[in-house]
Design a protein around this motif. Structure first.
Motif, mmCIF file in Angstrom:
data_model
loop_
_atom_site.group_PDB
_atom_site.id
_atom_site.type_symbol
_atom_site.label_atom_id
_atom_site.label_comp_id
_atom_site.label_asym_id
_atom_site.label_seq_id
_atom_site.Cartn_x
_atom_site.Cartn_y
_atom_site.Cartn_z
ATOM 1 N N ILE A 1 6.448 -6.678 -7.068
ATOM 2 C CA ILE A 1 7.250 -5.898 -6.116
ATOM 3 C C ILE A 1 7.462 -6.682 -4.829
ATOM 4 N N GLU A 2 6.444 -7.386 -4.363
ATOM 5 C CA GLU A 2 6.601 -8.158 -3.133
ATOM 6 C C GLU A 2 7.608 -9.281 -3.315
ATOM 7 N N ALA A 3 7.567 -9.959 -4.452
ATOM 8 C CA ALA A 3 8.507 -11.051 -4.695
ATOM 9 C C ALA A 3 9.938 -10.535 -4.774
ATOM 10 N N ARG A 4 10.140 -9.412 -5.459
ATOM 11 C CA ARG A 4 11.495 -8.882 -5.613
ATOM 12 C C ARG A 4 12.052 -8.357 -4.289
ATOM 13 N N VAL A 5 11.219 -7.671 -3.533
ATOM 14 C CA VAL A 5 11.682 -7.152 -2.239
ATOM 15 C C VAL A 5 11.934 -8.293 -1.271
ATOM 16 N N HIS A 6 11.040 -9.272 -1.240
ATOM 17 C CA HIS A 6 11.213 -10.410 -0.331
ATOM 18 C C HIS A 6 12.526 -11.128 -0.608
ATOM 19 N N ALA A 7 12.828 -11.353 -1.871
ATOM 20 C CA ALA A 7 14.077 -12.032 -2.221
ATOM 21 C C ALA A 7 15.287 -11.178 -1.861
ATOM 22 N N ALA A 8 15.204 -9.880 -2.094
ATOM 23 C CA ALA A 8 16.357 -9.000 -1.864
ATOM 24 C C ALA A 8 16.681 -8.865 -0.385
ATOM 25 N N GLY B 1 0.816 -1.205 0.000
ATOM 26 C CA GLY B 1 0.000 0.000 0.000
ATOM 27 C C GLY B 1 0.851 1.257 0.000
ATOM 28 N N LEU B 2 1.917 1.247 0.801
ATOM 29 C CA LEU B 2 2.805 2.409 0.855
ATOM 30 C C LEU B 2 3.557 2.572 -0.462
ATOM 31 N N TYR B 3 4.004 1.471 -1.027
ATOM 32 C CA TYR B 3 4.718 1.496 -2.311
ATOM 33 C C TYR B 3 3.839 2.100 -3.392
ATOM 34 N N ARG B 4 2.589 1.680 -3.440
ATOM 35 C CA ARG B 4 1.678 2.185 -4.471
ATOM 36 C C ARG B 4 1.338 3.661 -4.234
ATOM 37 N N ALA B 5 1.100 4.029 -2.985
ATOM 38 C CA ALA B 5 0.683 5.396 -2.679
ATOM 39 C C ALA B 5 1.801 6.411 -2.910
ATOM 40 N N LEU B 6 3.032 6.040 -2.567
ATOM 41 C CA LEU B 6 4.145 6.989 -2.685
ATOM 42 C C LEU B 6 4.693 7.057 -4.105
ATOM 43 N N GLY B 7 4.585 5.960 -4.840
ATOM 44 C CA GLY B 7 5.125 5.951 -6.194
ATOM 45 C C GLY B 7 6.627 6.130 -6.240
ATOM 46 N N LEU B 8 7.330 5.559 -5.241
ATOM 47 C CA LEU B 8 8.783 5.704 -5.159
ATOM 48 C C LEU B 8 9.487 4.397 -5.496
ATOM 49 N N GLU C 1 19.883 -3.960 -5.548
ATOM 50 C CA GLU C 1 19.601 -3.141 -6.734
ATOM 51 C C GLU C 1 18.275 -2.412 -6.548
ATOM 52 N N THR C 2 18.255 -1.134 -6.890
ATOM 53 C CA THR C 2 17.035 -0.345 -6.748
ATOM 54 C C THR C 2 15.933 -0.900 -7.643
ATOM 55 N N ILE C 3 14.741 -1.043 -7.059
ATOM 56 C CA ILE C 3 13.587 -1.613 -7.765
ATOM 57 C C ILE C 3 12.668 -0.463 -8.175
ATOM 58 N N PRO C 4 12.270 -0.386 -9.431
ATOM 59 C CA PRO C 4 11.501 0.779 -9.892
ATOM 60 C C PRO C 4 10.102 0.846 -9.295
ATOM 61 N N ALA C 5 9.529 2.045 -9.346
ATOM 62 C CA ALA C 5 8.146 2.247 -8.920
ATOM 63 C C ALA C 5 7.199 1.695 -9.982
ATOM 64 N N GLY C 6 5.944 1.480 -9.570
ATOM 65 C CA GLY C 6 4.895 1.159 -10.538
ATOM 66 C C GLY C 6 4.739 -0.302 -10.898
ATOM 67 N N LEU C 7 5.393 -1.217 -10.196
ATOM 68 C CA LEU C 7 5.248 -2.639 -10.502
ATOM 69 C C LEU C 7 3.958 -3.191 -9.892
ATOM 70 N N ARG C 8 3.502 -4.323 -10.420
ATOM 71 C CA ARG C 8 2.345 -4.996 -9.835
ATOM 72 C C ARG C 8 2.683 -5.465 -8.417
ATOM 73 N N ARG C 9 1.666 -5.642 -7.595
ATOM 74 C CA ARG C 9 1.896 -6.024 -6.206
ATOM 75 C C ARG C 9 2.662 -7.337 -6.095
#
Length: 232
Positions: free
Chosen positions: A213-220, A166-173, A202-210
């Motif tokens: 983004i969750e899979a990439r952040v969880h792995a990182a 929710g925060l990722y989507r709302a902030l768009g960062l 590695e920085t993950i871009p804004a605007g990905l599907r939930r």
């Protein structure tokens, strides 16, 4: 010897924290920048105690970029909550409301800049977190979140809490993920010989599907746990 150092660390760190909290009421009279510098002095004091008194080295792979990002951090011990502030560009921290309501310390945290979250408040807590996150973005401050929601034991990789997406989507960062293995040396009162490693992913871009983004952040953020599984 490590037991003795651990006890001395507890006395000096928590005693020093009382000093920083009490002196902050005077520092606050000099304005917000002075308060933020005061908080950073506290984080440097903690870093000195860990590396010099406990003799636990802190190693960083990569740097936290300056500017406005959503910084997602693995959480295993107290160490990363202070170390990320020390290395970051005065980020705002998402943390549980009980900490921000702690007498004295909670006032300091709020003056520095935190986003308190009441996990029992449901949708209301999420709305408050999103509003506070947008306020931080408006003044170009990064936001630090522990997306798994709480401290984890070494080896544990729980799913991310819904508030992160929710925060990722709302902030768009874009997201800067940080893996940590502090739990091996720093979890609990009695510390253990070892080291603390931080790995800035590695920085993950804004605007990905939930789901993405969750899979990439969880792995990182679970990089060290996944590496240990591969070795096993």
């Amino acid at each position: 010897m490590m037991r003795l150092r651990s006890l001395l660390f507890a006395v000096l760190f928590y005693g020093g924290t009382v000093y920083y909290v009490l002196s902050s009421f005077l520092v606050a009279l000099a304005g917000t920048p002075a308060m933020r510098r005061h908080v950073h002095q506290w984080t440097r004091y903690h870093h000195w105690l860990v590396t010099r008194l406990l003799r636990i080295p802190i190693e960083w792979e990569g740097e936290i970029p300056r500017g406005c990002w959503l910084i997602a951090v693995k959480h295993q011990a107290e160490a990363e909550t202070l170390e990320v502030v020390r290395r970051g560009d005065t980020p705002v921290i998402v943390l549980k409301r009980e900490l921000s309501d702690t007498p004295g310390l909670g006032w300091v945290m709020r003056r520095y800049g935190v986003i308190p979250v009441d996990r029992e408040a449901g949708a209301k807590a999420l709305r408050e977190m999103l509003a506070a996150g947008k306020a931080a973005k408006a003044v170009n401050r990064a936001v630090v979140i522990y997306p798994e929601g709480t401290r984890t034991r070494v080896g544990d990789m729980p799913p991310l809490r819904s508030g992160f997406a929710g925060l990722y989507r709302a902030l768009g960062l874009p997201v800067v993920p940080i893996a940590v293995d502090s739990g091996r040396a720093m979890a609990g009162l009695m510390k253990r010989p070892g080291r603390i490693r931080f790995a800035v992913g590695e920085t993950i871009p804004a605007g990905l599907r939930r789901d993405e983004i969750e899979a990439r952040v969880h792995a990182a953020i679970n990089r060290f746990e996944l590496a240990a599984e591969d070795r096993a």
